[in-house]
Design a protein around this motif. Sequence first.
Motif, PDB file in Angstrom:
ATOM      1  N   UNK A  47       0.823  -1.215   0.000  1.00 53.30           N
ATOM      2  CA  UNK A  47       0.000   0.000   0.000  1.00 53.30           C
ATOM      3  C   UNK A  47       0.852   1.257   0.000  1.00 53.30           C
ATOM      4  N   UNK A  48       1.986   1.203   0.710  1.00 54.95           N
ATOM      5  CA  UNK A  48       2.793   2.409   0.848  1.00 54.95           C
ATOM      6  C   UNK A  48       4.214   2.096   1.248  1.00 54.95           C
ATOM      7  N   UNK A  49       4.974   3.185   1.423  1.00 52.25           N
ATOM      8  CA  UNK A  49       6.375   3.061   1.803  1.00 52.25           C
ATOM      9  C   UNK A  49       6.685   4.030   2.945  1.00 52.25           C
ATOM     10  N   UNK A  50       7.641   3.625   3.770  1.00 52.74           N
ATOM     11  CA  UNK A  50       8.188   4.502   4.798  1.00 52.74           C
ATOM     12  C   UNK A  50       9.656   4.693   4.460  1.00 52.74           C
ATOM     13  N   UNK A  51      10.036   5.921   4.197  1.00 52.04           N
ATOM     14  CA  UNK A  51      11.424   6.243   3.881  1.00 52.04           C
ATOM     15  C   UNK A  51      12.160   6.492   5.177  1.00 52.04           C
ATOM     16  N   UNK A  52      13.247   5.779   5.369  1.00 51.85           N
ATOM     17  CA  UNK A  52      13.968   5.828   6.627  1.00 51.85           C
ATOM     18  C   UNK A  52      15.464   5.803   6.360  1.00 51.85           C
ATOM     19  N   UNK A  53      16.246   5.671   7.401  1.00 51.96           N
ATOM     20  CA  UNK A  53      17.695   5.626   7.261  1.00 51.96           C
ATOM     21  C   UNK A  53      18.290   4.863   8.428  1.00 51.96           C
ATOM     22  N   UNK A  74       1.322   5.075  -4.298  1.00 54.13           N
ATOM     23  CA  UNK A  74       1.576   4.583  -2.943  1.00 54.13           C
ATOM     24  C   UNK A  74       1.490   5.706  -1.921  1.00 54.13           C
ATOM     25  N   UNK A  75       1.149   5.327  -0.705  1.00 56.30           N
ATOM     26  CA  UNK A  75       1.157   6.251   0.429  1.00 56.30           C
ATOM     27  C   UNK A  75       2.615   6.398   0.860  1.00 56.30           C
ATOM     28  N   UNK A  76       3.115   7.636   0.976  1.00 56.99           N
ATOM     29  CA  UNK A  76       4.535   7.857   1.269  1.00 56.99           C
ATOM     30  C   UNK A  76       4.694   8.547   2.620  1.00 56.99           C
ATOM     31  N   UNK A  77       5.471   7.902   3.489  1.00 61.14           N
ATOM     32  CA  UNK A  77       5.779   8.420   4.828  1.00 61.14           C
ATOM     33  C   UNK A  77       7.292   8.524   4.979  1.00 61.14           C
ATOM     34  N   UNK A  78       7.702   9.245   6.016  1.00 59.47           N
ATOM     35  CA  UNK A  78       9.120   9.360   6.311  1.00 59.47           C
ATOM     36  C   UNK A  78       9.321   9.381   7.821  1.00 59.47           C
ATOM     37  N   UNK A  97       6.477  17.297  -3.459  1.00 58.96           N
ATOM     38  CA  UNK A  97       6.751  15.983  -4.039  1.00 58.96           C
ATOM     39  C   UNK A  97       5.660  14.976  -3.669  1.00 58.96           C
ATOM     40  N   UNK A  98       4.921  15.247  -2.586  1.00 56.06           N
ATOM     41  CA  UNK A  98       3.802  14.376  -2.225  1.00 56.06           C
ATOM     42  C   UNK A  98       3.936  13.633  -0.913  1.00 56.06           C
ATOM     43  N   UNK A  99       4.901  14.003  -0.066  1.00 59.35           N
ATOM     44  CA  UNK A  99       5.032  13.345   1.232  1.00 59.35           C
ATOM     45  C   UNK A  99       3.723  13.497   2.000  1.00 59.35           C
ATOM     46  N   UNK A 100       3.225  12.388   2.547  1.00 59.91           N
ATOM     47  CA  UNK A 100       1.906  12.409   3.179  1.00 59.91           C
ATOM     48  C   UNK A 100       1.921  12.284   4.692  1.00 59.91           C
ATOM     49  N   UNK A 101       3.021  11.837   5.242  1.00 61.77           N
ATOM     50  CA  UNK A 101       3.023  11.561   6.676  1.00 61.77           C
ATOM     51  C   UNK A 101       4.461  11.629   7.166  1.00 61.77           C
TER      52      UNK A 101
END
Length: 191
Positions: A47-53, A74-78, A97-101
């Motif tokens: 459904x989505x992705x969480x961008x992390x490090x 996709x739902x995009x989170x960070x 860019x569309x970051x949602x959360x």
Amino acid sequence: MANIGYIQLVRHCNNHCRFCSNPDTDLDFTAEQIRGFIDDLKDRGYFGIILTGGEPTLSPHLVDAIRHGRKQGMHVRMITNASLLAEPEFCDEVVEAGLQHVHVSLYSVRPEVEDELRGMPRVLKRTFKNILEPRLIAWLLIMACFWLMMYQLWDLHPNFITDWVDSSDVAGLLGHLPNPDYWVSSTPRGP
């Protein structure tokens, strides 16, 4: 339940958290590799992705990853330590860019504890300063309203909530407030 995949954009960070499970390395993916990770998750039904490090805001490909994730529907989170959120240009870029959360890493409201955990001085003060950036506040309010609307839509589809959420513990707590009938309503499954 929604599948959300984690993509570790970088393995380095501008904090030195004592408990971090992601040790600093020089690992740095190309934009093409990151788009491939996103495409793979989409193809597998995520459904989505969480961008992390590490700290994802240190990746030169963050904005591209957000755009590509949104382009894929996709739902995009960070997850971030918020160190760059006070920079208006950066804030504008990730929102456009569309970051949602955004998940902001915050571990204590006591400055001395936060500094000790993060391995850096004055982290708590900087984090609050950064998340109180006016453009970010406006964006967060818009997103909060969006989520409020979504929750109200879910009320129109009771099977969705019934299948996904068991709110009986919350109902029990709310039942102790003054005027409990205002806060808690009965359903076929209970309060």
